[in-house]
Design a protein around this motif. Structure first.
Motif, PDB file in Angstrom:
ATOM      1  N   LYS A  49       0.804  -1.230   0.000  1.00  0.00           N
ATOM      2  CA  LYS A  49       0.000   0.000   0.000  1.00  0.00           C
ATOM      3  C   LYS A  49       0.837   1.280   0.000  1.00  0.00           C
ATOM      4  CE  LYS A  49      -3.511   2.264   2.820  1.00  0.00           C
ATOM      5  NZ  LYS A  49      -4.314   2.118   4.047  1.00  0.00           N
ATOM      6  N   ASP A  50       1.858   1.361   0.827  1.00  0.00           N
ATOM      7  CA  ASP A  50       2.651   2.594   0.922  1.00  0.00           C
ATOM      8  C   ASP A  50       3.409   2.898  -0.369  1.00  0.00           C
ATOM      9  OD1 ASP A  50       1.737   3.059   3.465  1.00  0.00           O
ATOM     10  OD2 ASP A  50       3.499   2.184   4.453  1.00  0.00           O
ATOM     11  N   THR A  51       3.723   1.874  -1.139  1.00  0.00           N
ATOM     12  CA  THR A  51       4.391   2.063  -2.433  1.00  0.00           C
ATOM     13  C   THR A  51       3.378   2.386  -3.520  1.00  0.00           C
ATOM     14  OG1 THR A  51       6.120   0.505  -1.814  1.00  0.00           O
ATOM     15  CG2 THR A  51       5.862   0.944  -4.167  1.00  0.00           C
ATOM     16  N   VAL A  52       2.262   1.669  -3.504  1.00  0.00           N
ATOM     17  CA  VAL A  52       1.231   1.789  -4.535  1.00  0.00           C
ATOM     18  C   VAL A  52       0.483   3.114  -4.451  1.00  0.00           C
ATOM     19  CG1 VAL A  52      -1.005   0.845  -5.247  1.00  0.00           C
ATOM     20  CG2 VAL A  52       0.906  -0.693  -4.779  1.00  0.00           C
ATOM     21  N   CYS A  53       0.099   3.495  -3.254  1.00  0.00           N
ATOM     22  CA  CYS A  53      -0.708   4.708  -3.110  1.00  0.00           C
ATOM     23  C   CYS A  53      -0.315   5.463  -1.845  1.00  0.00           C
ATOM     24  CB  CYS A  53      -2.194   4.403  -3.158  1.00  0.00           C
ATOM     25  SG  CYS A  53      -2.773   3.155  -2.007  1.00  0.00           S
ATOM     26  N   PRO A  54       0.874   6.083  -1.892  1.00  0.00           N
ATOM     27  CA  PRO A  54       1.264   6.891  -0.740  1.00  0.00           C
ATOM     28  C   PRO A  54       0.241   8.009  -0.520  1.00  0.00           C
ATOM     29  CG  PRO A  54       2.757   7.231  -2.599  1.00  0.00           C
ATOM     30  CD  PRO A  54       1.816   6.150  -2.985  1.00  0.00           C
ATOM     31  N   LYS A  78     -10.378  12.137  -5.888  1.00  0.00           N
ATOM     32  CA  LYS A  78     -11.761  12.262  -5.419  1.00  0.00           C
ATOM     33  C   LYS A  78     -12.100  13.733  -5.205  1.00  0.00           C
ATOM     34  CE  LYS A  78     -14.835  11.650  -1.533  1.00  0.00           C
ATOM     35  NZ  LYS A  78     -15.296  13.037  -1.362  1.00  0.00           N
ATOM     36  N   GLU A  79     -11.174  14.476  -4.625  1.00  0.00           N
ATOM     37  CA  GLU A  79     -11.413  15.899  -4.363  1.00  0.00           C
ATOM     38  C   GLU A  79     -11.632  16.675  -5.661  1.00  0.00           C
ATOM     39  OE1 GLU A  79     -10.129  13.991  -0.913  1.00  0.00           O
ATOM     40  OE2 GLU A  79      -9.052  14.031  -2.811  1.00  0.00           O
ATOM     41  N   GLU A  80     -10.945  16.298  -6.714  1.00  0.00           N
ATOM     42  CA  GLU A  80     -11.151  16.961  -8.009  1.00  0.00           C
ATOM     43  C   GLU A  80     -12.508  16.598  -8.605  1.00  0.00           C
ATOM     44  OE1 GLU A  80      -6.596  17.740  -9.469  1.00  0.00           O
ATOM     45  OE2 GLU A  80      -7.372  15.686  -9.576  1.00  0.00           O
ATOM     46  N   PHE A  81     -12.980  15.369  -8.393  1.00  0.00           N
ATOM     47  CA  PHE A  81     -14.346  15.035  -8.812  1.00  0.00           C
ATOM     48  C   PHE A  81     -15.361  15.857  -8.010  1.00  0.00           C
ATOM     49  CE2 PHE A  81     -13.334  10.601 -10.658  1.00  0.00           C
ATOM     50  CZ  PHE A  81     -13.296  11.102 -11.944  1.00  0.00           C
ATOM     51  N   SER A 140     -11.218   7.529 -10.019  1.00  0.00           N
ATOM     52  CA  SER A 140     -10.316   8.549  -9.493  1.00  0.00           C
ATOM     53  C   SER A 140      -9.021   7.833  -9.112  1.00  0.00           C
ATOM     54  CB  SER A 140     -10.915   9.226  -8.252  1.00  0.00           C
ATOM     55  OG  SER A 140     -10.720   8.430  -7.101  1.00  0.00           O
ATOM     56  N   SER A 141      -8.028   8.594  -8.728  1.00  0.00           N
ATOM     57  CA  SER A 141      -6.775   7.998  -8.259  1.00  0.00           C
ATOM     58  C   SER A 141      -6.784   7.784  -6.751  1.00  0.00           C
ATOM     59  CB  SER A 141      -5.599   8.900  -8.632  1.00  0.00           C
ATOM     60  OG  SER A 141      -5.758  10.179  -8.031  1.00  0.00           O
ATOM     61  N   SER A 142      -7.923   8.062  -6.109  1.00  0.00           N
ATOM     62  CA  SER A 142      -8.010   8.036  -4.649  1.00  0.00           C
ATOM     63  C   SER A 142      -8.539   6.706  -4.113  1.00  0.00           C
ATOM     64  CB  SER A 142      -8.933   9.151  -4.157  1.00  0.00           C
ATOM     65  OG  SER A 142      -8.481  10.417  -4.594  1.00  0.00           O
ATOM     66  N   LEU A 143      -7.789   6.137  -3.192  1.00  0.00           N
ATOM     67  CA  LEU A 143      -8.209   4.937  -2.482  1.00  0.00           C
ATOM     68  C   LEU A 143      -9.317   5.309  -1.499  1.00  0.00           C
ATOM     69  CD1 LEU A 143      -7.482   1.906  -1.870  1.00  0.00           C
ATOM     70  CD2 LEU A 143      -6.040   2.799  -0.023  1.00  0.00           C
ATOM     71  N   TYR A 144     -10.285   4.431  -1.317  1.00  0.00           N
ATOM     72  CA  TYR A 144     -11.301   4.622  -0.282  1.00  0.00           C
ATOM     73  C   TYR A 144     -10.689   4.097   1.016  1.00  0.00           C
ATOM     74  CZ  TYR A 144     -15.749   4.387   2.208  1.00  0.00           C
ATOM     75  OH  TYR A 144     -16.760   4.567   3.116  1.00  0.00           O
ATOM     76  N   ALA A 145     -10.250   4.981   1.871  1.00  0.00           N
ATOM     77  CA  ALA A 145      -9.440   4.618   3.036  1.00  0.00           C
ATOM     78  C   ALA A 145     -10.167   3.700   4.024  1.00  0.00           C
ATOM     79  CB  ALA A 145      -8.955   5.880   3.745  1.00  0.00           C
ATOM     80  N   PHE A 165     -17.821   4.931  -4.168  1.00  0.00           N
ATOM     81  CA  PHE A 165     -16.681   4.014  -4.175  1.00  0.00           C
ATOM     82  C   PHE A 165     -17.139   2.638  -4.626  1.00  0.00           C
ATOM     83  CE2 PHE A 165     -18.529   4.121   0.041  1.00  0.00           C
ATOM     84  CZ  PHE A 165     -18.691   2.778   0.362  1.00  0.00           C
ATOM     85  N   ASN A 166     -16.181   1.861  -5.136  1.00  0.00           N
ATOM     86  CA  ASN A 166     -16.483   0.510  -5.584  1.00  0.00           C
ATOM     87  C   ASN A 166     -15.216  -0.319  -5.543  1.00  0.00           C
ATOM     88  OD1 ASN A 166     -17.856  -1.717  -6.621  1.00  0.00           O
ATOM     89  ND2 ASN A 166     -18.888  -0.517  -8.179  1.00  0.00           N
ATOM     90  N   GLY A 167     -15.384  -1.620  -5.716  1.00  0.00           N
ATOM     91  CA  GLY A 167     -14.268  -2.555  -5.694  1.00  0.00           C
ATOM     92  C   GLY A 167     -13.246  -2.250  -6.775  1.00  0.00           C
ATOM     93  N   ARG A 168     -11.975  -2.296  -6.400  1.00  0.00           N
ATOM     94  CA  ARG A 168     -10.892  -1.938  -7.309  1.00  0.00           C
ATOM     95  C   ARG A 168     -10.727  -2.927  -8.469  1.00  0.00           C
ATOM     96  NH1 ARG A 168      -6.377  -2.628  -5.060  1.00  0.00           N
ATOM     97  NH2 ARG A 168      -6.937  -3.474  -3.034  1.00  0.00           N
ATOM     98  N   SER A 169     -11.401  -4.070  -8.416  1.00  0.00           N
ATOM     99  CA  SER A 169     -11.294  -5.045  -9.502  1.00  0.00           C
ATOM    100  C   SER A 169     -12.328  -4.820 -10.606  1.00  0.00           C
ATOM    101  CB  SER A 169     -11.417  -6.467  -8.951  1.00  0.00           C
ATOM    102  OG  SER A 169     -12.663  -6.641  -8.305  1.00  0.00           O
TER     103      SER A 169
END
Length: 179
Positions: A49-54, A78-81, A140-145, A165-169
Motif C-alpha cells: 500500500k505505501d508504495t502503490v498509493c502513498p 476524489k477531491e477533483e471530482f 479517481s486515483s483516490s483509495l477509499y481509506a 466508491f467501488n471494488g478496485r477489480s
C-alpha cells in the motif's frame, strides 16, 4: 484513456492497472496489488500500500492516465471530482452532438464556454460488460481509506451524478487531467 474523441468510450481499467482490461480480466485474481488471490487479499494489499498509493493516491507508475498519456497527465483525485460537481452544472445528454452517444456534460458555472463531456461507457466485471449507454463510471486515483478493497469513482446516469466508491477489480473508464 483509449478514446480518440470526446464521444468515444475508451478502454476499461481496473484501479491501478496501466494497461486496458477486458471483462474477462476484471476480477480479484487478476486485479493489481492483490497477489493473484481469487478474492480480496487485504494482507497483501497492506504490504504494498505505501508504495502503490502513498497518502491514499495512486503513485504515478500505477496511474493509467499518466502511464499511457504521458507528460503531466494523471487520473483525477476524489477531491477533483467533488470540485467538478461543485463548480459545474451537469446535464444528461442523449445523442450528444448527433453522435448517438449518451452521457453527462459538465459546464463551468463561471464560464459557460468551458465544458467536458463524459460518455456513458458502462463498466465491466467478471466476464460481463454492463450499462453501456445508460451509466458512466470513471475512476479517481483516490483509495477509499475506510475499506481498502475500494477506490473512489464518479458515477452518473440520466437521473443523477455523484462520487462513490467501488471494488478496485471493476473495469471503469479513466479520464486524464493535467495541472
Amino acid at each position: 484513456v483509449g478514446a480518440k474523441k470526446e464521444t468515444d468510450y475508451g478502454d476499461y481499467f481496473m484501479w491501478g492497472s496501466t494497461t486496458p482490461n477486458t471483462a474477462d480480466e476484471c476480477n480479484w485474481a487478476k486485479a493489481p496489488f492483490n497477489g493473484g488471490a481469487s478474492s480480496y487479499d487485504e494482507a497483501y494489499f497492506n504490504s504494498v500500500k505505501d508504495t502503490v498509493c502513498p497518502n491514499g493516491i495512486l503513485a504515478k507508475e500505477y496511474d493509467a492516465a499518466s502511464h499511457i498519456m504521458g507528460g503531466d497527465w494523471r487520473m483525477p483525485t476524489k477531491e477533483e471530482f467533488d470540485e467538478l460537481l461543485n463548480g459545474t452544472t451537469n446535464e444528461w445528454i442523449t445523442n450528444y452532438n448527433g453522435t448517438g452517444v449518451s452521457g453527462r456534460k459538465f459546464t463551468s458555472k463561471t464560464d459557460t464556454s468551458k465544458y467536458i463531456f463524459f460518455p456513458a461507457a458502462g463498466g465491466c466485471y467478471q466476464r460481463s460488460v454492463y450499462d453501456v449507454g445508460d451509466y458512466g463510471f470513471v475512476w479517481s486515483s483516490s483509495l477509499y481509506a475506510s475499506i481498502s478493497s475500494n477506490a473512489w469513482d464518479l458515477r452518473f446516469n440520466s437521473d443523477k451524478c455523484f462520487v462513490d466508491f467501488n471494488g478496485r477489480s471493476f473495469g471503469r473508464s479513466v479520464r486524464g487531467v493535467m495541472e
